[in-house]
Design an enzyme around this catalytic site. Structure first.
Site, short mmCIF file in Angstrom:
data_model
loop_
_atom_site.label_atom_id
_atom_site.label_comp_id
_atom_site.label_asym_id
_atom_site.label_seq_id
_atom_site.Cartn_x
_atom_site.Cartn_y
_atom_site.Cartn_z
N LYS A 13 0.88 -1.14 -0.01
CA LYS A 13 0.06 -0.11 -0.05
C LYS A 13 0.78 1.33 0.03
O LYS A 13 0.46 2.24 -0.85
CB LYS A 13 -1.05 0.06 1.11
CG LYS A 13 -1.87 -1.23 1.36
CD LYS A 13 -2.94 -0.91 2.35
CE LYS A 13 -2.11 -0.98 3.69
NZ LYS A 13 -1.86 -2.42 4.36
N ARG A 88 -9.13 1.12 9.26
CA ARG A 88 -8.71 -0.17 9.44
C ARG A 88 -9.64 -1.05 10.21
O ARG A 88 -9.47 -2.24 10.44
CB ARG A 88 -7.16 -0.11 10.22
CG ARG A 88 -6.07 -0.56 9.82
CD ARG A 88 -5.07 -0.67 10.75
NE ARG A 88 -4.00 -1.33 10.34
CZ ARG A 88 -3.01 -0.97 9.51
NH1 ARG A 88 -2.75 0.32 9.06
NH2 ARG A 88 -1.64 -1.65 9.38
N ARG A 123 11.64 -7.53 5.06
CA ARG A 123 11.69 -6.10 4.77
C ARG A 123 12.62 -5.31 5.96
O ARG A 123 12.94 -5.87 6.82
CB ARG A 123 10.25 -5.59 5.16
CG ARG A 123 10.38 -4.06 5.04
CD ARG A 123 8.79 -3.46 4.74
NE ARG A 123 7.91 -3.38 6.10
CZ ARG A 123 6.82 -2.95 5.99
NH1 ARG A 123 6.30 -2.43 5.17
NH2 ARG A 123 6.24 -3.18 7.37
N ARG A 156 11.78 -3.51 11.18
CA ARG A 156 11.07 -2.89 12.00
C ARG A 156 10.43 -4.02 13.29
O ARG A 156 10.24 -5.27 13.03
CB ARG A 156 9.60 -2.75 11.54
CG ARG A 156 9.46 -1.07 11.17
CD ARG A 156 8.41 -0.87 10.10
NE ARG A 156 7.12 -1.34 10.46
CZ ARG A 156 6.09 -1.14 9.78
NH1 ARG A 156 6.03 -0.32 8.63
NH2 ARG A 156 5.16 -1.54 9.98
N ARG A 167 -0.51 -9.38 13.14
CA ARG A 167 -1.17 -8.24 12.50
C ARG A 167 -1.90 -8.97 11.29
O ARG A 167 -3.07 -8.33 10.79
CB ARG A 167 0.18 -7.65 11.71
CG ARG A 167 0.86 -6.61 12.44
CD ARG A 167 2.32 -6.38 11.91
NE ARG A 167 2.15 -5.44 11.13
CZ ARG A 167 3.28 -5.41 10.33
NH1 ARG A 167 4.37 -5.80 10.45
NH2 ARG A 167 3.26 -4.30 9.18
P1 ADP Z 1 1.09 -2.23 7.68
O1 ADP Z 1 0.06 -1.72 7.03
O2 ADP Z 1 2.23 -3.20 6.99
O3 ADP Z 1 0.88 -2.94 9.01
P2 ADP Z 1 1.53 0.37 9.03
O4 ADP Z 1 2.59 1.25 8.95
O5 ADP Z 1 0.19 0.83 8.03
O6 ADP Z 1 1.82 -1.10 8.43
O7 ADP Z 1 0.80 0.13 10.62
C1 ADP Z 1 1.74 -0.11 11.50
C2 ADP Z 1 0.92 -0.36 12.72
O8 ADP Z 1 0.56 1.02 13.38
C3 ADP Z 1 -0.11 -1.14 12.74
O9 ADP Z 1 0.09 -2.49 13.05
C4 ADP Z 1 -0.96 -0.56 13.92
O10 ADP Z 1 -0.46 -0.81 15.41
C5 ADP Z 1 -0.94 1.04 13.71
N1 ADP Z 1 -1.76 1.67 12.96
C6 ADP Z 1 -1.68 2.24 11.60
N2 ADP Z 1 -2.77 2.62 11.09
C7 ADP Z 1 -3.75 2.51 12.34
C8 ADP Z 1 -5.21 2.61 12.14
N3 ADP Z 1 -5.68 3.25 11.14
N4 ADP Z 1 -5.66 2.10 13.53
C9 ADP Z 1 -5.02 1.72 14.29
N5 ADP Z 1 -3.96 1.37 14.35
C10 ADP Z 1 -3.17 1.92 13.20
#
Ligand code: ADP
Ligand code: ZN
Length: 213
Positions: A13, A88, A123, A156, A167
């Site tokens: 994404k 999300r 990654r 990470r 996740r």
């Molecule tokens: P990925 O999509 O690869 O899991 P992101 O960088 O988008 O990685 O998100 C990393 C973490 O940040 C998530 O696992 C969550 O803990 C938090 N996070 C990101 N966006 C949201 C959201 N909209 N609501 C709740 N937690 C979020």
């Protein structure tokens, strides 16, 4: 134009948000990046968010929604944006609607769970600028340093295997229901995530072309 990118962690994404931004001028907005920046800066919200992120769980809705609201008020959001990582879950989608925000299209990027594990566990990210690499498919030409800024490449905390599985579990339980939500609004476009960034970008282009955005 306002676009939402849906898809499991590791679907690509972030990369595609950047690509769409270059094509359309819309601003890419990643809630993951915003939250990680807050963690790094040690803000109260950041400190509270860290334990959730590191455990692979979602950060509480109120916190994320507040951060997103602030971000959307900035100048560069006036001409459109691409949301990567938000909403999300259903309640975040409803919060967006309550804010009076109408999105134009929602692109769901499909990826197999087994590919997600391989992609995320391999990654590496720059601890300075956030650029991403992969040990096999996209190694840095500078070895353990970032090609762009010479920052150090790290894994990470939430890309460790057991956290990646968590996740994925959270994704299927909480985020996947959004597919039906947006399908019911006739906004959903679905595509596959290909092994290469270019092939995936072509899928995105086809959708943008059809949607004439
Ligand atoms: P990925 O999509 O690869 O899991 P992101 O960088 O988008 O990685 O998100 C990393 C973490 O940040 C998530 O696992 C969550 O803990 C938090 N996070 C990101 N966006 C949201 C959201 N909209 N609501 C709740 N937690 C979020
Ligand atoms: Zn860097």
């Amino acid at each position: 134009m306002r676009i939402i990118l849906l898809g499991a962690p590791g679907a690509g994404k972030g990369t595609q948000a950047q690509f769409i931004s270059e094509k359309t001028g819309a601003t890419p907005i990643s809630t993951g990046k915003i939250i990680r920046a807050a963690v790094k800066n040690g803000t109260p919200a950041g400190l509270a968010a860290k334990e959730y992120i590191d455990a692979g769980r979602l950060v509480p809705d109120e916190m994320v929604i507040e951060m997103l609201k602030e971000r959307l008020c900035e100048d560069d959001c006036k001409d459109g944006y691409i949301l990567d990582g938000f909403p999300r879950n259903i309640s975040q989608a409803l919060a967006l609607e309550k804010m009076g925000i109408e999105v134009d299209i929602v692109i769901d990027i499909l990826v197999f769970d087994s590919d997600v594990v391989e992609r995320l566990c391999g990654r590496r990210v720059c601890n300075n600028c956030g650029a991403t690499y992969h040990v096999e498919t996209k190694p840095s030409l500078k070895g353990k340093l970032c090609e762009l800024c010479d920052g150090t490449l790290i894994t990470r905390e939430d890309d460790k295997p057991e956290i990646v599985l968590e996740r994925l579990r959270v994704y299927h339980a909480e985020t996947e229901p959004l597919i039906r939500h947006y399908n019911a609004q006739i906004k959903l476009r679905t595509m596959r995530s290909f092994p290469t960034i270019e092939d995936t970008a072509n899928g995105v282009l086809a959708i943008l072309g059809e949607s004439a955005v």
